[in-house]
Structures are given as structure tokens and as C-alpha cells.
Design an enzyme around this catalytic site. Structure first.
Site, mmCIF file in Angstrom:
data_model
loop_
_atom_site.group_PDB
_atom_site.id
_atom_site.type_symbol
_atom_site.label_atom_id
_atom_site.label_comp_id
_atom_site.label_asym_id
_atom_site.label_seq_id
_atom_site.Cartn_x
_atom_site.Cartn_y
_atom_site.Cartn_z
ATOM 1 N N LYS A 10 0.822 -1.211 0.000
ATOM 2 C CA LYS A 10 0.000 0.000 0.000
ATOM 3 C C LYS A 10 0.863 1.272 0.000
ATOM 4 O O LYS A 10 2.072 1.223 0.298
ATOM 5 C CB LYS A 10 -0.931 -0.037 1.219
ATOM 6 C CG LYS A 10 -1.948 -1.185 1.142
ATOM 7 C CD LYS A 10 -3.004 -1.044 2.230
ATOM 8 C CE LYS A 10 -4.002 -2.186 2.172
ATOM 9 N NZ LYS A 10 -5.093 -2.011 3.146
ATOM 10 N N TYR A 50 -12.484 -1.904 -4.333
ATOM 11 C CA TYR A 50 -13.035 -2.087 -2.977
ATOM 12 C C TYR A 50 -14.567 -2.021 -2.961
ATOM 13 O O TYR A 50 -15.147 -1.702 -1.916
ATOM 14 C CB TYR A 50 -12.464 -1.014 -2.050
ATOM 15 C CG TYR A 50 -11.060 -1.310 -1.540
ATOM 16 C CD1 TYR A 50 -10.798 -2.435 -0.749
ATOM 17 C CD2 TYR A 50 -10.006 -0.459 -1.821
ATOM 18 C CE1 TYR A 50 -9.517 -2.698 -0.263
ATOM 19 C CE2 TYR A 50 -8.720 -0.721 -1.332
ATOM 20 C CZ TYR A 50 -8.495 -1.846 -0.555
ATOM 21 O OH TYR A 50 -7.234 -2.109 -0.067
ATOM 22 N N PHE A 58 -15.725 3.838 6.281
ATOM 23 C CA PHE A 58 -14.332 4.143 5.943
ATOM 24 C C PHE A 58 -14.057 4.105 4.436
ATOM 25 O O PHE A 58 -12.920 4.308 4.010
ATOM 26 C CB PHE A 58 -13.372 3.204 6.679
ATOM 27 C CG PHE A 58 -13.591 1.729 6.429
ATOM 28 C CD1 PHE A 58 -13.126 1.115 5.278
ATOM 29 C CD2 PHE A 58 -14.266 0.940 7.363
ATOM 30 C CE1 PHE A 58 -13.315 -0.238 5.039
ATOM 31 C CE2 PHE A 58 -14.457 -0.424 7.142
ATOM 32 C CZ PHE A 58 -13.983 -1.007 5.973
ATOM 33 N N ARG A 86 -2.348 -14.338 4.371
ATOM 34 C CA ARG A 86 -3.106 -13.657 5.440
ATOM 35 C C ARG A 86 -2.384 -13.819 6.786
ATOM 36 O O ARG A 86 -2.317 -12.905 7.587
ATOM 37 C CB ARG A 86 -4.532 -14.221 5.538
ATOM 38 C CG ARG A 86 -5.334 -14.127 4.256
ATOM 39 C CD ARG A 86 -5.957 -12.787 4.010
ATOM 40 N NE ARG A 86 -6.939 -12.420 5.010
ATOM 41 C CZ ARG A 86 -7.674 -11.316 4.954
ATOM 42 N NH1 ARG A 86 -7.522 -10.452 3.943
ATOM 43 N NH2 ARG A 86 -8.556 -11.048 5.876
ATOM 44 N N THR A 92 -5.578 -7.047 10.600
ATOM 45 C CA THR A 92 -5.858 -5.806 9.852
ATOM 46 C C THR A 92 -5.383 -4.582 10.628
ATOM 47 O O THR A 92 -4.768 -3.671 10.075
ATOM 48 C CB THR A 92 -7.371 -5.686 9.582
ATOM 49 O OG1 THR A 92 -7.795 -6.857 8.907
ATOM 50 C CG2 THR A 92 -7.691 -4.464 8.734
ATOM 51 N N ASN A 113 -2.057 0.248 6.669
ATOM 52 C CA ASN A 113 -1.632 -1.051 7.200
ATOM 53 C C ASN A 113 -0.744 -1.861 6.248
ATOM 54 O O ASN A 113 -0.688 -3.076 6.313
ATOM 55 C CB ASN A 113 -2.829 -1.853 7.714
ATOM 56 C CG ASN A 113 -3.776 -2.275 6.631
ATOM 57 O OD1 ASN A 113 -3.598 -1.914 5.468
ATOM 58 N ND2 ASN A 113 -4.789 -3.049 6.981
ATOM 59 N N HIS A 116 -2.181 -5.520 1.486
ATOM 60 C CA HIS A 116 -3.484 -6.158 1.273
ATOM 61 C C HIS A 116 -3.241 -7.581 0.791
ATOM 62 O O HIS A 116 -2.282 -7.838 0.063
ATOM 63 C CB HIS A 116 -4.266 -5.388 0.196
ATOM 64 C CG HIS A 116 -5.431 -6.144 -0.347
ATOM 65 N ND1 HIS A 116 -6.663 -6.141 0.258
ATOM 66 C CD2 HIS A 116 -5.545 -6.975 -1.420
ATOM 67 C CE1 HIS A 116 -7.486 -6.925 -0.428
ATOM 68 N NE2 HIS A 116 -6.831 -7.445 -1.449
ATOM 69 N N GLU A 127 -9.692 -10.076 -7.969
ATOM 70 C CA GLU A 127 -8.659 -9.052 -7.757
ATOM 71 C C GLU A 127 -7.508 -9.195 -8.760
ATOM 72 O O GLU A 127 -6.998 -8.202 -9.280
ATOM 73 C CB GLU A 127 -8.161 -9.127 -6.309
ATOM 74 C CG GLU A 127 -9.258 -8.699 -5.344
ATOM 75 C CD GLU A 127 -8.904 -8.846 -3.867
ATOM 76 O OE1 GLU A 127 -7.824 -9.367 -3.542
ATOM 77 O OE2 GLU A 127 -9.725 -8.408 -3.043
HETATM 78 P P1 CMP Z 1 -7.665 -4.422 3.086
HETATM 79 O O1 CMP Z 1 -7.262 -5.817 3.399
HETATM 80 O O2 CMP Z 1 -6.940 -3.746 1.997
HETATM 81 O O3 CMP Z 1 -9.224 -4.374 2.762
HETATM 82 C C1 CMP Z 1 -10.094 -3.408 3.263
HETATM 83 C C2 CMP Z 1 -9.392 -2.341 4.008
HETATM 84 O O4 CMP Z 1 -10.197 -1.457 4.723
HETATM 85 C C3 CMP Z 1 -8.516 -2.973 5.069
HETATM 86 O O5 CMP Z 1 -7.426 -3.549 4.415
HETATM 87 C C4 CMP Z 1 -8.203 -1.809 5.985
HETATM 88 O O6 CMP Z 1 -7.028 -1.136 5.623
HETATM 89 C C5 CMP Z 1 -9.405 -0.925 5.745
HETATM 90 N N1 CMP Z 1 -10.207 -0.858 6.950
HETATM 91 C C6 CMP Z 1 -10.845 -1.867 7.539
HETATM 92 N N2 CMP Z 1 -11.500 -1.409 8.634
HETATM 93 C C7 CMP Z 1 -11.237 -0.083 8.701
HETATM 94 C C8 CMP Z 1 -11.610 0.936 9.594
HETATM 95 N N3 CMP Z 1 -12.403 0.684 10.640
HETATM 96 N N4 CMP Z 1 -11.150 2.179 9.366
HETATM 97 C C9 CMP Z 1 -10.351 2.430 8.281
HETATM 98 N N5 CMP Z 1 -9.975 1.487 7.399
HETATM 99 C C10 CMP Z 1 -10.418 0.250 7.608
#
Ligand code: CMP
Length: 138
Positions: A10, A50, A58, A86, A92, A113, A116, A127
Site C-alpha cells: 500500500k 473495494y 471508511f 493472510r 488488519t 496497514n 493487502h 482481484e
Molecule cells: P484491506 O485488506 O486492503 O481491505 C479493506 C481495508 O479497509 C482494510 O485492508 C483496511 O485497511 C481498511 N479498513 C478496515 N477497517 C477499517 C476501519 N475501521 N477504518 C479504516 N480502514 C479500515
């Protein structure tokens, strides 16, 4: 049997210079890099990727963040690739990520984070097809 999964390094991790560090962790864990490209994506491309999260509070922040700078798109291959990636990524929210995981090492918040990874076979197929053409996956 070998399985493919999809991953993104990311914008936070690319900005901080962690691309090489994350790729090293991935290869050390036994994944083969089947396809790789670095690019910036538009907010509309992020929204399409997404779409399953479109009703979430979010969603706007997430798609703005994902289009805020270059990312690295990856197709990774190994036995049990989806579940194993994973596990290697960690939780996450990096505050809950276990020692030794990529998010524990490189992530700073639930949004920023670092990485992905697809969560199931059908999402991995969607994807991979969303970002890579067939000729890039030979
Ligand atoms: P990802 O695995 O890329 O898929 C969905 C993304 O949403 C997840 O990683 C997080 O980075 C993001 N995400 C999930 N929950 C939250 C949250 N509560 N606030 C902000 N971002 C979120």
C-alpha cells in the site's frame, strides 16, 4: 497444489521505503512472485477494487488513501497461498498483529496497514483479473 493470491503493497509502505523489505518477507516465506508492477491508481479504480466495502463508513477515506501515491501490485504463488499470506500479513489493525508479521513490522494504523491480501479464492480471482491482463500472468 499451487494456488495464486493477490496482494498490494500500500502507499504508506511504498512512501516509507518498505517495498524491498516486504518483498523479502514474502519471498522468505516461500511465495513465488508470478507478476509484479508499481503504479499509481485513480480514486475510481480504488472504488471499483473495494466495491464490496462501498457501504462502509471508511470507504471514502480508504479509496482516497489507496490513490494517494504509488502502490505495488502482486500476484503470488505457493501451496495454500491465500491463507498463508493472510497469516504472514497479520491482523488488519497492526495494534493486534502478532510478532513476526508484516503489519507488526511495517504498518502504522488500521488504514495505513502496509499490505493487502485476498481473503478467499473468489476474491483472489476477481482481484487478479481487475489489475492484471492474461498476458501478464503467463
Ligand atoms: P484491506 O485488506 O486492503 O481491505 C479493506 C481495508 O479497509 C482494510 O485492508 C483496511 O485497511 C481498511 N479498513 C478496515 N477497517 C477499517 C476501519 N475501521 N477504518 C479504516 N480502514 C479500515
Amino acid at each position: 497444489m499451487s494456488q495464486r493470491t493477490f496482494s498490494i503493497i500500500k502507499p504508506d509502505a511504498v512512501r516509507k521505503g518498505h517495498t524491498g523489505g516486504i518483498l523479502a518477507e514474502i519471498e522468505k516465506a516461500g511465495f513465488k512472485i508470478a507478476a509484479i508492477k508499481r503504479q499509481s491508481i485513480s480514486k475510481d479504480q480504488a472504488k471499483g477494487f473495494y466495491h464490496v466495502h462501498s457501504a462502509r463508513p471508511f470507504f471514502d477515506g480508504l479509496t482516497t488513501f489507496m490513490s494517494s501515491g504509488p502502490i505495488v501490485l502482486l500476484v503470488l504463488e505457493k501451496e495454500n497461498a491465500i491463507a498463508d499470506l493472510r497469516k504472514l500479513m497479520g491482523a488488519t489493525n497492526p495494534a493486534n498483529a502478532e510478532e513476526g508479521t508484516i503489519r507488526k513490522k511495517f504498518a502504522s494504523s488500521i488504514e495505513e496497514n502496509a499490505i493487502h491480501g485476498s481473503d478467499a479464492e473468489d476474491t483472489a480471482a476477481f482481484e487478479i483479473g481487475y489489475w492484471f491482463a492474461g498476458y501478464e500472468l503467463l
